[in-house]
Design a protein around this motif. Structure first.
Motif, mmCIF file in Angstrom:
data_model
loop_
_atom_site.group_PDB
_atom_site.id
_atom_site.type_symbol
_atom_site.label_atom_id
_atom_site.label_comp_id
_atom_site.label_asym_id
_atom_site.label_seq_id
_atom_site.Cartn_x
_atom_site.Cartn_y
_atom_site.Cartn_z
ATOM 1 N N VAL A 150 0.885 -1.166 0.000
ATOM 2 C CA VAL A 150 0.000 0.000 0.000
ATOM 3 C C VAL A 150 0.917 1.207 0.000
ATOM 4 C CG1 VAL A 150 -1.880 1.211 1.142
ATOM 5 C CG2 VAL A 150 -1.739 -1.288 1.286
ATOM 6 N N ILE A 151 1.059 1.836 -1.163
ATOM 7 C CA ILE A 151 2.075 2.861 -1.363
ATOM 8 C C ILE A 151 1.552 3.969 -2.280
ATOM 9 C CG2 ILE A 151 4.114 1.401 -0.992
ATOM 10 C CD1 ILE A 151 4.215 0.873 -3.949
ATOM 11 N N PRO A 152 2.175 5.149 -2.237
ATOM 12 C CA PRO A 152 1.795 6.219 -3.162
ATOM 13 C C PRO A 152 2.030 5.805 -4.612
ATOM 14 C CG PRO A 152 3.049 7.106 -1.325
ATOM 15 C CD PRO A 152 3.152 5.612 -1.226
ATOM 16 N N SER A 153 1.260 6.390 -5.497
ATOM 17 C CA SER A 153 1.266 5.968 -6.897
ATOM 18 C C SER A 153 2.637 6.070 -7.551
ATOM 19 C CB SER A 153 0.252 6.794 -7.700
ATOM 20 O OG SER A 153 0.525 8.190 -7.573
ATOM 21 N N GLN A 154 3.454 7.051 -7.148
ATOM 22 C CA GLN A 154 4.745 7.214 -7.828
ATOM 23 C C GLN A 154 5.746 6.131 -7.478
ATOM 24 O OE1 GLN A 154 3.821 9.092 -5.305
ATOM 25 N NE2 GLN A 154 5.539 9.837 -4.106
ATOM 26 N N TYR A 155 5.443 5.319 -6.460
ATOM 27 C CA TYR A 155 6.358 4.254 -6.060
ATOM 28 C C TYR A 155 5.940 2.871 -6.555
ATOM 29 C CZ TYR A 155 8.245 7.788 -2.879
ATOM 30 O OH TYR A 155 8.793 8.922 -2.362
ATOM 31 N N THR A 156 4.834 2.769 -7.280
ATOM 32 C CA THR A 156 4.393 1.468 -7.754
ATOM 33 C C THR A 156 5.315 0.954 -8.859
ATOM 34 O OG1 THR A 156 2.864 2.529 -9.300
ATOM 35 C CG2 THR A 156 1.968 1.822 -7.175
ATOM 36 N N ALA A 157 5.441 -0.366 -8.924
ATOM 37 C CA ALA A 157 6.265 -1.001 -9.953
ATOM 38 C C ALA A 157 5.443 -1.133 -11.244
ATOM 39 C CB ALA A 157 6.733 -2.368 -9.480
ATOM 40 N N LYS A 158 6.033 -0.803 -12.359
ATOM 41 C CA LYS A 158 5.317 -0.801 -13.632
ATOM 42 C C LYS A 158 4.944 -2.208 -14.101
ATOM 43 C CE LYS A 158 7.537 3.477 -15.232
ATOM 44 N NZ LYS A 158 8.391 4.106 -16.271
ATOM 45 N N ASP A 159 5.692 -3.211 -13.666
ATOM 46 C CA ASP A 159 5.488 -4.572 -14.176
ATOM 47 C C ASP A 159 4.413 -5.359 -13.430
ATOM 48 O OD1 ASP A 159 7.495 -4.081 -15.991
ATOM 49 O OD2 ASP A 159 9.068 -4.928 -14.715
ATOM 50 N N HIS A 160 3.800 -4.753 -12.419
ATOM 51 C CA HIS A 160 2.820 -5.484 -11.620
ATOM 52 C C HIS A 160 1.507 -4.715 -11.541
ATOM 53 C CE1 HIS A 160 5.827 -8.424 -10.401
ATOM 54 N NE2 HIS A 160 6.657 -7.412 -10.212
ATOM 55 N N PRO A 161 0.378 -5.438 -11.418
ATOM 56 C CA PRO A 161 -0.920 -4.773 -11.383
ATOM 57 C C PRO A 161 -1.122 -3.988 -10.092
ATOM 58 C CG PRO A 161 -1.171 -7.121 -10.994
ATOM 59 C CD PRO A 161 0.253 -6.905 -11.374
ATOM 60 N N SER A 162 -1.975 -2.986 -10.166
ATOM 61 C CA SER A 162 -2.274 -2.175 -8.992
ATOM 62 C C SER A 162 -3.675 -1.604 -9.120
ATOM 63 C CB SER A 162 -1.249 -1.040 -8.835
ATOM 64 O OG SER A 162 -1.275 -0.190 -9.976
ATOM 65 N N ALA A 163 -4.196 -1.108 -8.018
ATOM 66 C CA ALA A 163 -5.525 -0.501 -7.998
ATOM 67 C C ALA A 163 -5.487 0.702 -7.067
ATOM 68 C CB ALA A 163 -6.573 -1.508 -7.520
ATOM 69 N N ALA A 164 -6.166 1.778 -7.460
ATOM 70 C CA ALA A 164 -6.237 2.970 -6.616
ATOM 71 C C ALA A 164 -7.147 2.694 -5.423
ATOM 72 C CB ALA A 164 -6.753 4.152 -7.416
ATOM 73 N N LEU A 165 -6.741 3.135 -4.242
ATOM 74 C CA LEU A 165 -7.529 2.929 -3.030
ATOM 75 C C LEU A 165 -8.279 4.200 -2.618
ATOM 76 C CD1 LEU A 165 -5.101 0.751 -0.863
ATOM 77 C CD2 LEU A 165 -7.084 0.006 -2.198
ATOM 78 N N PHE A 166 -7.535 5.267 -2.378
ATOM 79 C CA PHE A 166 -8.173 6.533 -2.019
ATOM 80 C C PHE A 166 -7.165 7.659 -2.227
ATOM 81 C CE2 PHE A 166 -6.434 4.605 1.829
ATOM 82 C CZ PHE A 166 -5.653 5.627 2.370
ATOM 83 N N GLU A 167 -7.640 8.876 -2.150
ATOM 84 C CA GLU A 167 -6.785 10.049 -2.312
ATOM 85 C C GLU A 167 -6.683 10.807 -0.997
ATOM 86 O OE1 GLU A 167 -7.929 12.506 -5.566
ATOM 87 O OE2 GLU A 167 -7.830 10.874 -7.040
#
Length: 304
Positions: A150-167
């Motif tokens: 559970v991390i800020p969007s700029q730290y997500t890895a491009k090769d793995h799926p992700s979903a936005a949680l909240f702002e």
């Protein structure tokens, strides 16, 4: 089990050795004795006809062949774990597995309590391990050391799926007796005050900046940092009795306003809204248990 004369159990040992680059730490990770781990390394050296790890002082260095093996070995083990070892059915009421989430103290305060209550209603025997924020979230995910990030969007890895949680957005917090800031917080006031910030360092020499810190650094805003702390949620209390200022998540600032002698201000440098993301390994998307937990996390976050 063997494949082309290689005991596949040795791949687990190889993965640990390549990751830890230390026989003692690899042995702990494998729940083996140090002699047994050294024996596994000897067999691996014989199979690959390569030293793999070379002593250099107190550490072990990877040979070029070993470096080539890091990603393939990790990938093979991850695929085995998610396609062969994973249970085809998932019964929340009977599940006893441990699931690891890499989270910040902010996420722990805001999202985790309602999430645990939600999980407990349907899966009371399921166990959750919360791991501290890391400066290498992508590596943690790749090595299977966490089920979710559970991390800020700029730290997500491009090769793995992700979903936005909240702002989330930010507020500045000062002591109500601050002598520098009065009717409003100007940009000059912001720079003139000493700052209390959070830093999340671990075993490495680097640290993962907070989102506001990342933004400030990106636009070359120089804050005079006078206090650093390992937790974001504690920052409002650390400005009390001083002319210092802290920039924190809005939810943290408003909670502090209810219980502490502080004032809150809109930050004069307009900080973009933080988008908090959930990320998981691409090879674990179809794990029934992880899919169920993922849905619960997203559902809980919608209520945050």
């Amino acid at each position: 089990m063997r494949f082309n004369k290689l005991d596949l159990n040795l791949l687990v040992a190889l993965n640990a050795l390549l990751a830890e680059r230390n026989i003692s730490r690899a042995a702990e990770k494998l729940y083996l004795s140090q002699p047994a781990t050294s024996g596994a390394l000897s067999r691996l050296r014989a199979y690959f006809e390569d030293e793999l790890l070379i002593p250099s002082g107190r550490q072990l260095l990877l040979t070029p062949r070993a470096k080539e093996l890091v990603e393939p070995v990790r990938e093979v083990l991850m695929r085995i774990g998610t396609t062969i070892a994973a249970q085809p059915q998932f019964d929340p009421a009977a599940e006893t597995r441990v699931f690891t989430l890499l989270v910040s103290d902010y996420t722990t305060a805001v999202l985790i309590p309602p999430l645990l209550a939600e999980l407990y209603r349907e899966a009371p025997n399921l166990r959750i391990h919360l791991r501290d924020q890391s400066d290498r979230p992508g590596e943690v995910l790749e090595q299977g050391e966490a089920d979710f990030l559970v991390i800020p969007s700029q730290y997500t890895a491009k090769d793995h799926p992700s979903a936005a949680l909240f702002e989330e957005d930010y507020l500045c917090v000062t002591w109500e007796g601050n002598t520098r800031v009065h009717e409003r917080l100007t940009f000059d006031d912001y720079l003139a005050c000493g700052h209390v910030i959070a830093t999340f360092a671990n075993h490495s020499t680097s640290s993962l900046p907070t989102f506001d810190g990342w933004f400030m650094e990106s636009f070359d805003v120089k804050r005079r940092v006078e206090v650093t702390a390992p937790t974001m949620s504690a920052l409002p209390a650390l400005v009390i009795g001083t002319d210092r200022i802290a920039t924190v998540h809005r939810r943290i600032a408003l909670r502090a306003l209810e219980t502490l002698p502080v004032k809150v201000w809109e930050p004069p440098p307009r900080i973009p809204r933080l988008v908090q993301m959930l990320q998981w390994h691409k090879h674990r998307s179809n794990d029934p248990a992880l899919s169920w937990i993922r849905e619960k996390i997203i559902k809980t976050a919608a209520g945050v």
